[in-house]
Design a protein around this motif. Structure first.
Motif, PDB file in Angstrom:
ATOM      1  N   SER A 267      -0.727   3.491  -5.097  1.00 53.02           N
ATOM      2  CA  SER A 267       0.234   2.348  -5.120  1.00 53.02           C
ATOM      3  C   SER A 267       0.878   2.195  -6.575  1.00 53.02           C
ATOM      4  O   SER A 267      -0.254   2.288  -7.505  1.00 53.02           O
ATOM      5  CB  SER A 267      -0.161   0.957  -4.670  1.00 53.02           C
ATOM      6  OG  SER A 267      -0.719   1.261  -3.496  1.00 53.02           O
TER       7      SER A 267
ATOM      8  N   ARG B 197       2.218   9.108  -5.996  1.00 55.75           N
ATOM      9  CA  ARG B 197       2.399   8.232  -4.884  1.00 55.75           C
ATOM     10  C   ARG B 197       2.114   8.967  -3.480  1.00 55.75           C
ATOM     11  O   ARG B 197       1.489   8.531  -2.635  1.00 55.75           O
ATOM     12  CB  ARG B 197       3.836   7.755  -4.907  1.00 55.75           C
ATOM     13  CG  ARG B 197       4.184   6.667  -3.754  1.00 55.75           C
ATOM     14  CD  ARG B 197       4.737   7.010  -2.693  1.00 55.75           C
ATOM     15  NE  ARG B 197       6.418   7.785  -3.195  1.00 55.75           N
ATOM     16  CZ  ARG B 197       7.601   7.243  -3.026  1.00 55.75           C
ATOM     17  NH1 ARG B 197       7.559   6.115  -2.710  1.00 55.75           N
ATOM     18  NH2 ARG B 197       8.214   8.136  -3.313  1.00 55.75           N
TER      19      ARG B 197
ATOM     20  N   GLY C 259      -1.375   8.868  -2.216  1.00 54.83           N
ATOM     21  CA  GLY C 259      -1.561   7.494  -1.528  1.00 54.83           C
ATOM     22  C   GLY C 259      -1.680   6.408  -2.750  1.00 54.83           C
ATOM     23  O   GLY C 259      -2.330   5.266  -2.506  1.00 54.83           O
TER      24      GLY C 259
ATOM     25  N   GLU D  94       0.901  -1.204  -0.166  1.00 53.19           N
ATOM     26  CA  GLU D  94       0.011  -0.010  -0.081  1.00 53.19           C
ATOM     27  C   GLU D  94       0.962   1.424  -0.048  1.00 53.19           C
ATOM     28  O   GLU D  94       1.678   1.412   0.769  1.00 53.19           O
ATOM     29  CB  GLU D  94      -0.983  -0.089   1.131  1.00 53.19           C
ATOM     30  CG  GLU D  94      -2.061   0.925   1.212  1.00 53.19           C
ATOM     31  CD  GLU D  94      -3.334   0.500   1.782  1.00 53.19           C
ATOM     32  OE1 GLU D  94      -3.250  -0.635   2.267  1.00 53.19           O
ATOM     33  OE2 GLU D  94      -4.268   1.423   1.515  1.00 53.19           O
ATOM     34  N   GLY D  95       0.621   2.132  -1.018  1.00 55.40           N
ATOM     35  CA  GLY D  95       1.343   3.397  -1.083  1.00 55.40           C
ATOM     36  C   GLY D  95       2.788   3.293  -1.579  1.00 55.40           C
ATOM     37  O   GLY D  95       3.692   4.371  -1.525  1.00 55.40           O
TER      38      GLY D  95
END
Lengths: 289, 240
Positions: free
Chosen positions: B183, B178, B181, B28-29
């Protein structure tokens, strides 16, 4: 003499308008799904017979709008159940499938409505000539051209200005990328198929009012419609429209001077145009593989 | 929820075995760079993830759903944006129409916001796709993918064939995505530029994962960078 030419010019324009409606529907389906729909004439007849059965109940005008919709719904069902399975395969499969469907349609129509030709009633005020001099210029002929113009205008508005139309045009060139952008391309193809069949059904209802109604009503229209697509240039809808009107008018005028060649002239014209412009009048090189 | 988990992927083109047991993860992220020589299988990996060239075996899991055999549009509808190799702009549509093709998933991205990000596209809004320069096409391809409001973004060589100044702009945009947030899985030939903004790096060689590690560590290993990532690693000099 000038009346004869005018008469045949108008006739040619009307026949050309039918070719154009048929050919636009065929083109839509061919461009997005790669299917050459030989059953298109069957859908045309289906629209006409729906109108024949509906008109006594709903009246002429509602039948004119609803009957093609009925044909389109059947079309979407046929696409979902049968034709969809053949996407991405050798075009021969869909060719055989739609060829077979054309026969099934014809026999089905005979079974339900009979093999004999039946008359299709149009409102009497539409049937009468506008003037004594121009006896052939009936209201219905003007009306047919107007309806075709509205339908074609509507089609180009949908394709030009709605998301559905924009996605159809995008998918014509690159369906994978449309799919990757989250658009349900199965539904897109079904709607596009329905749109094409609606135009065929509409052509059927209009033609029935002029020619009467028989299960084979679509037969004499389908081959010239393919010619219209090729003359206009594969992949180009404006080309298809021009191609349809052009071959209608040319064969109409030919019938004045050399009536035996009325049908042959279409193919001669196609050959000549392809010699000069191998991709048709409006065709882009390699747009359709 | 892990945005992307690719496990034991085997993909073929006809009889040629392109991907062999590829295993990749994007957290995630995270911004992950997928590097390798021409023909190493980078593009095929992305195509297998988005369903254009489905894998023959192995699995693709996106936000905890196994999507291996899904059609592309269902995968995209999960929030997977994809900028394909060569951009694949619709040449017969205007810029504005190109931006109207994607599914309208709810989110912060609107056509107006894409125009704010790339003012050049607004100037060219009524030009056809085929009339655009390479840089403009890249902006359009990225903008088009953003309009899906993706939470996972896959980019296939966004720097390909672009002038250095535009490449720099593109990489700034990617880095800012990015920060929002998203990915990101970034396929690049431009190794140094990619490593500079990535968190982690995978290197594909001949259809197999040959290296996996943090980008900072990879950046130290000059020799590995040259040998695994190909000659183009030297092409990038002034990106900082």
């Amino acid at each position: 003499m000038s009346q004869v030419i005018l008469f045949n010019l108008l006739n040619g324009l009307i026949v050309g308008a039918f070719y154009a409606l048929m050919a636009l529907g065929l083109s839509l389906i061919l461009n997005l799904s790669g299917v050459i729909n030989f059953a298109h004439g069957g859908f045309l007849a289906l629209g006409a017979y729906f109108a024949y059965s509906l008109a006594p109940i709903t009246g002429f005008w509602i039948a004119l709008v609803i009957a093609p919709l009925g044909a389109a719904i059947i079309g979407v069902a046929v696409e979902r159940v049968l034709i969809r399975r053949l996407y991405g395969r050798d075009p021969l499969y869909s060719l055989l499938m739609t060829f077979g469907l054309a026969f099934i349609f014809q026999d089905g129509l005979k079974f339900i409505w009979g093999a004999q030709s039946v008359p299709y009633q149009i409102p009497s005020w539409l049937a009468s000539p506008l003037s004594m001099d121009l006896f052939f210029l009936t209201g219905y002929r003007i009306f047919m051209i107007a309806v075709v113009a509205i339908a074609v205008g509507g089609l180009f508005l949908i394709l030009g200005y709605t998301r559905l139309g924009i996605r159809i045009r995008a998918g014509t060139l690159d369906l994978d990328t449309v799919s990757v952008l989250g658009v349900n391309v199965r539904v897109l193809r079904s709607l596009n198929f329905g749109l094409g069949i609606y135009l065929a059904g509409l052509a059927g209802v209009l033609a029935a009012g002029m020619l009467g109604l028989a299960p084979t009503i679509g037969d004499q229209l389908i081959m010239p419609s393919f010619v219209a697509i090729i003359v206009g240039g594969l992949g180009s809808l404006p080309g298809t429209l021009v191609g349809g009107l052009l071959i209608g008018v040319v064969s109409g005028i030919t019938s004045v001077y050399f009536s035996e060649a009325t049908e042959a002239v279409i193919y001669v014209m196609m050959a000549l145009i392809l010699m000069v412009r191998p991709h048709g009048l409006f065709g882009d090189e390699g747009r359709l593989q | 929820m892990t945005p992307l988990k690719v496990d034991g992927l085997h993909t073929y083109y006809g009889k040629s075995h392109i991907l062999q047991d590829v295993k990749i993860e994007v957290g995630e992220g995270e911004l992950v760079a997928l590097l390798g020589r021409n023909g190493a299988g980078k593009t095929t990996t992305l195509r297998s993830i988005v369903g254009l060239t489905p894998a023959r075996s192995g699995s693709v899991t996106i936000f905890d759903r196994v999507t291996t055999d899904w059609p592309s549009y269902r995968i995209a509808a999960l929030g997977v944006g994809y900028v394909p190799e060569g951009r694949r702009i619709f040449p017969n549509l205007t810029v504005e129409e190109n931006l109207q093709v994607p599914l309208e998933r709810p989110g912060p991205w609107t056509i107006q916001r894409v125009y704010d990000l790339f003012p050049r596209l607004k100037e060219r809004r009524s030009n056809k796709g085929r009339q655009l320069s390479g840089g403009e096409q890249e902006m359009l391809a990225v903008g088009r993918a953003l309009l899906l409001n993706p939470t996972l973004l896959l980019l296939d060589e966004p720097s390909q064939g672009l002038a250095p100044l535009i490449v720099r702009h593109m990489f700034e945009v990617i880095a800012s995505m990015r920060k929002e947030g998203m990915s990101i899985l970034l396929v690049e030939q431009n190794v140094r530029a990619a490593v500079a903004i990535a968190d982690r790096v995978y290197v594909l060689d001949d259809g197999k994962v040959a290296y996996e590690g943090p980008a900072a560590e990879f950046a130290q290993d000059e020799e590995r960078m040259r040998s695994l990532a190909g000659a183009s690693s030297e092409a990038w000099e002034d990106f900082s």
